[in-house]
Motif scaffolding. Structure first.
Motif, mmCIF file in Angstrom:
data_model
loop_
_atom_site.group_PDB
_atom_site.id
_atom_site.type_symbol
_atom_site.label_atom_id
_atom_site.label_comp_id
_atom_site.label_asym_id
_atom_site.label_seq_id
_atom_site.Cartn_x
_atom_site.Cartn_y
_atom_site.Cartn_z
ATOM 1 N N LEU A 71 -3.951 -0.158 14.065
ATOM 2 C CA LEU A 71 -3.913 -1.603 13.858
ATOM 3 C C LEU A 71 -5.131 -2.240 14.504
ATOM 4 C CD1 LEU A 71 -0.218 -2.637 14.655
ATOM 5 C CD2 LEU A 71 -1.302 -2.559 12.398
ATOM 6 N N LYS A 111 3.376 -1.474 8.545
ATOM 7 C CA LYS A 111 2.102 -2.181 8.723
ATOM 8 C C LYS A 111 2.173 -3.604 8.180
ATOM 9 C CE LYS A 111 -1.878 -0.147 8.314
ATOM 10 N NZ LYS A 111 -3.040 0.632 7.821
ATOM 11 N N ASN A 115 1.250 -6.652 10.535
ATOM 12 C CA ASN A 115 0.192 -7.601 10.159
ATOM 13 C C ASN A 115 0.732 -9.025 10.051
ATOM 14 O OD1 ASN A 115 -2.112 -5.931 10.096
ATOM 15 N ND2 ASN A 115 -1.469 -5.083 8.142
#
Length: 199
Positions: A71, A111, A115
């Motif tokens: 990330l 993810k 995010n």
């Protein structure tokens, strides 16, 4: 410009990312009376002046979650690293992880939720000067991810359903005030969500 004619004023505002202003023509009290208008200043015209946007290069840290998931987190949001490191266990929950037919969690789904948190936190920091509450990420139903802010004065639950491009939220307070709704993951406005920040 005379004392009894139109008065032109320029108003300027700014926040962390942009500066903008607008120009308005107002009538004085005497000018308004001549036009049989109410006894207060009346905006006759407003013309927006093009915003002057300032671009700032945002430095990022790369956080290694596992051998295949990384990330990028803005340095200013470094405190989020622990949120994601604590939630990496979700990636190990594959199909039937509970021996009752539960759906596992994909890297894409995880993810997407991470995010969402990064971008929401970044947006909040750009608007509010207070420090932010940090959420927890949990495994949700049917392969979705739950993001939870559970504080003394409010709770906010956001569910990220990556496969169906859908997010839902529910927020409440001890005084029984609540709001709820849903949004598309690829087309929504953060300002429509409850804001988990400290005053």
């Amino acid at each position: 410009m005379t004392a009894d004619g139109p008065i032109e004023k320029v108003y300027k505002f700014q926040n962390r990312d942009e500066h903008y202003s607008f120009k308005s023509t107002m009538s004085s009290r005497k000018h308004s009376l001549l036009l049989n208008e109410p006894d207060w200043q009346t905006i006759k015209k407003a013309t927006w002046i093009k915003p002057k946007l300032e671009s700032h290069a945002t430095p990022y840290n790369t956080v290694v979650i596992n051998s295949t998931v990384n990330l990028k987190i803005p340095v200013i949001n470094k405190e989020l690293e622990n949120v994601f490191l604590e939630a990496k266990y979700i990636l190990d929950l594959k199909d039937d992880w509970d021996d009752e037919g539960a759906i596992g969690y994909t890297q894409e789904s995880w993810k997407s939720a991470a995010n969402f948190v990064i971008n929401f936190n970044k947006w909040l920091r750009g608007i509010f000067s207070g420090s932010l509450h940090l959420p927890k990420m949990h495994h949700g139903p049917k392969g979705t991810i739950d993001i939870v802010w559970n504080e003394d004065n409010f709770r906010l639950f956001v569910n990220i359903d990556y496969d169906n491009n859908r997010g839902t939220f529910y927020s409440d307070t001890p005084k029984k005030q609540y709001s709820e709704g849903e949004f598309l993951l690829d087309d929504f406005k953060f300002q429509m969500l409850p804001s988990p920040f400290k005053y």
